[in-house]
Design a protein around this motif. Structure first.
Motif, PDB file in Angstrom:
ATOM      1  N   ALA A   1       1.024   4.169  -2.716  1.00 22.30           N
ATOM      2  CA  ALA A   1       0.803   5.568  -2.301  1.00 22.30           C
ATOM      3  C   ALA A   1       1.933   6.465  -2.782  1.00 22.30           C
ATOM      4  CB  ALA A   1       0.680   5.631  -0.778  1.00 22.30           C
TER       5      ALA A   1
ATOM      6  N   GLU B   1       0.836  -1.214   0.000  1.00 16.51           N
ATOM      7  CA  GLU B   1       0.000   0.000   0.000  1.00 16.51           C
ATOM      8  C   GLU B   1       0.864   1.254   0.000  1.00 16.51           C
ATOM      9  OE1 GLU B   1      -0.427  -2.549   1.960  1.00 16.51           O
ATOM     10  OE2 GLU B   1      -2.441  -3.311   1.526  1.00 16.51           O
TER      11      GLU B   1
ATOM     12  N   ASN C   1      -5.068  12.524  -3.434  1.00 14.43           N
ATOM     13  CA  ASN C   1      -6.168  11.954  -2.653  1.00 14.43           C
ATOM     14  C   ASN C   1      -6.148  10.420  -2.699  1.00 14.43           C
ATOM     15  OD1 ASN C   1      -7.416  14.265  -1.547  1.00 14.43           O
ATOM     16  ND2 ASN C   1      -8.357  14.737  -3.518  1.00 14.43           N
ATOM     17  N   LYS C   2      -5.732   9.880  -3.846  1.00 13.04           N
ATOM     18  CA  LYS C   2      -5.588   8.424  -3.958  1.00 13.04           C
ATOM     19  C   LYS C   2      -4.477   7.935  -3.015  1.00 13.04           C
ATOM     20  CE  LYS C   2      -6.306   4.339  -5.779  1.00 13.04           C
ATOM     21  NZ  LYS C   2      -7.525   3.590  -5.431  1.00 13.04           N
TER      22      LYS C   2
ATOM     23  N   GLU D   1      -5.860   7.710   0.419  1.00 13.78           N
ATOM     24  CA  GLU D   1      -6.682   6.506   0.589  1.00 13.78           C
ATOM     25  C   GLU D   1      -5.811   5.287   0.896  1.00 13.78           C
ATOM     26  OE1 GLU D   1      -9.304   5.758  -2.692  1.00 13.78           O
ATOM     27  OE2 GLU D   1      -9.977   7.849  -2.761  1.00 13.78           O
ATOM     28  N   LEU D   2      -4.673   5.225   0.199  1.00 13.33           N
ATOM     29  CA  LEU D   2      -3.788   4.071   0.357  1.00 13.33           C
ATOM     30  C   LEU D   2      -2.995   4.115   1.667  1.00 13.33           C
ATOM     31  CD1 LEU D   2      -2.547   3.982  -3.333  1.00 13.33           C
ATOM     32  CD2 LEU D   2      -3.809   2.135  -2.213  1.00 13.33           C
TER      33      LEU D   2
ATOM     34  N   PRO E   1      -3.343   6.588   4.797  1.00 16.16           N
ATOM     35  CA  PRO E   1      -3.938   7.765   5.462  1.00 16.16           C
ATOM     36  C   PRO E   1      -3.133   8.311   6.636  1.00 16.16           C
ATOM     37  CG  PRO E   1      -5.136   5.768   6.035  1.00 16.16           C
ATOM     38  CD  PRO E   1      -4.139   5.366   5.002  1.00 16.16           C
TER      39      PRO E   1
END
Length: 542
Positions: A227, A223, A251-252, A255-256, A258
């Motif tokens: 990111a 992840e 923003n992606k 999500e990956l 935070p």
């Protein structure tokens, strides 16, 4: 007054000026000794300064005034923790949680002290005298001013495991050698001994090649790798000013992963470029929140605070901007941010000055000044005329009135300054020239007074005060010309003119050929100097 001192202390604390903060809080306590918040704030300042015993005493005083205040227990727990008294710190946090079971600060503090073992070096690994040794020893005195190192040392005091992890740091070894009186610096200081026979030569072996270093990406989870890719793509789009696309990538990345505040900072940077300053501020505040929760680098948190400051600066909310730049400085001090704060201070001061302007209130203050003047209470009149000037600084009559008060109080230098400001604002202000003439007369400067009255007569040739002043100055000048010349020669400006070889040649020319005067007067600089000599009584033109 105590509230003002508290605010000053808060600002000093945010700037990292702990001594000033402690002084401000102490003065506030003297005015309001039963205010628990003041003791709590001073406890925080002492803790930041590293004076944990005083921090503990103030925390206990806070709780003696307000025993049900959770923050007081947080302050007490922090001080005890830094003093190495982990069990006592845990009890303080637990006591505070009785009053506020969901208080995150108390919960975090309790969790930290329970996870941290007691120091193998004793309950107070680094007492105050140890820090004094650190400051006095030439090997370590510079480390005291290294904020990053001192933060690391404080962490080591709180968590001995970190001390063990950082023992390879030469700064830590040097500090421990000095503070604890043990040699951790290697064998350089061993006593000289008889030389021992050389060891038998061993067969040389080929050096073992070092293991391949792991790349940064290998230590990341899947992840986190994804990111990072999204962040890099966002950076490329940001450079091309494709802000919407950059936002999508950032923003992606959030999500990956935070828990990485960098991505929130990047989103805020996009909003700043889009002039969406309020959104930028919200995003930065979120970044700080995430950073605090995940123990992010203090430089990243400082960067977020600075961006909030810049956003408020763009919104022309200079006071809020100053607050956030001060917060940035408390995380990481840089000369650039210090310069910005100084510029903001000037803007705020000018804003406050303009906000205070009110012509109606200025007139009210002037009328009160007139009342006191007529009663002969000149010092009180000065206060009200000064208030009128603050309320309307471009009105010449207020300066003229205050000059009249200063004359009555024999403060001729202050009165002269006000008269000069008065005629600067309005060169046609008759009373300003007359008052200037009277003050100069009082200062025994008849030639300068004569010029002031002459200016007044140019405005109103029949003015009685101006005529009388001009006449008395002329008589004074002619009654004792020798004394007048002595005073003139003491004037530095006159001395410079007389010493000027060019002016001496011109004066000699004028004496031999009076017609040469008209030619010289065409030059404004020479004309000004000749006028000065005439006013001083050193030359006369017939």
């Amino acid at each position: 007054m105590a509230l003002d001192l508290k605010e000053k202390g808060n600002a000093a604390l945010a700037m990292g000026n702990y001594e000033q903060a402690i002084l401000d809080y102490t003065q506030a306590i003297a005015l309001d000794p039963n205010n628990h918040v003041l003791y709590s704030n001073r406890s925080a300042a002492y803790a930041k300064q590293g004076n944990y015993q005083n921090a503990l005493e103030d925390a206990e005083k806070t709780l003696s005034i307000k025993p049900d205040w959770p923050k007081g227990y947080s302050r007490k727990g922090t001080a005890l923790s830094f003093l190495g008294r982990k069990d006592d710190a845990a009890k303080a946090y637990e006591e505070g949680l009785k009053f506020d079971p969901s208080n995150q600060q108390l919960l975090d503090g309790l969790k930290e002290v329970k996870q941290t073992p007691q120091s193998p070096f004793g309950s107070n690994m680094f007492p105050a005298e140890a820090f004094l040794k650190l400051a006095q020893d030439p090997r370590t005195k510079d480390l005291i001013n290294d904020q990053q190192f001192m933060s690391l040392l404080m962490e080591c005091q709180r968590d001995p495991q970190k001390l063990i992890m950082n023992m390879q740091d030469p700064r830590i070894s040097a500090a421990l050698s000095v503070m604890m009186g043990i040699n951790l610096m290697g064998d350089d200081d061993k006593m000289d001994t008889e030389p021992s026979p050389p060891p038998p030569q061993k067969q040389k072996r080929e050096p073992t090649p070092p293991p391949p270093e792991k790349s940064e990406d290998e230590s990341l989870t899947e992840e986190q790798k994804e990111a990072k890719k999204e962040k890099d793509l966002g950076n490329e789009e940001y450079k091309k000013k494709n802000f919407e696309s950059a936002l999508a990538h950032y923003n992606k990345a959030i999500e990956l992963e935070p828990t990485n505040m960098t991505f929130y900072n990047n989103v805020a940077a996009v909003y700043f470029e889009q002039k969406e300053y309020k959104k930028c501020i919200e995003q930065c505040e979120k970044a700080v929140e995430v950073g605090r929760e995940n123990r992010a680098d203090f430089k990243l948190i400082a960067k977020a605070f600075s961006r909030i400051g810049n956003a408020y600066k763009k919104l022309e909310d200079y006071k809020s901007a100053r607050t956030y730049f001060q917060k940035s400085m408390s995380e990481h001090r840089t000369p650039e941010v210090k310069t910005i704060i100084s510029e903001l201070e000037k803007k705020i001061k000018e804003e406050d000055r303009k906000a205070y302007i009110d012509p109606v209130k200025a007139e009210e203050a002037k009328e009160k000044g007139n009342e006191f003047f007529n009663k002969g209470q000149f010092a009180d009149a000065v206060k009200f005329y000064s208030e009128a000037i603050l309320r309307n600084p471009d009105e010449p009559k207020y300066y003229s009135n205050r000059a009249a008060c200063y004359t009555k109080l024999a403060a001729f230098d202050l009165g002269l300054k006000d008269c000069e400001k008065c005629v600067e604002l309005d060169p046609k202000f008759l009373k300003g020239w007359i008052r200037k003439g009277k003050i100069l007369q009082g200062m025994q400067q008849s030639s300068k007074a004569l010029s002031a009255y002459q200016k007044a007569l140019e405005i109103d040739s029949s003015n009685t005060e101006a005529l009388e002043g001009y006449r008395s100055c002329s008589i004074a000048a002619n009654s004792d010309p020798e004394e007048m010349r002595k005073r003139a020669m003491a004037d530095p400006e006159v001395q410079d003119i007389i010493r000027d070889p060019a002016m001496r040649l011109i004066l000699e020319q004028m004496q031999n050929d009076p017609k040469a005067l008209s030619d010289h007067l065409k030059n404004p600089e020479i004309a000004s100097k000749i006028q000065k000599l005439i006013e001083s009584g050193l030359i006369a033109i017939r």
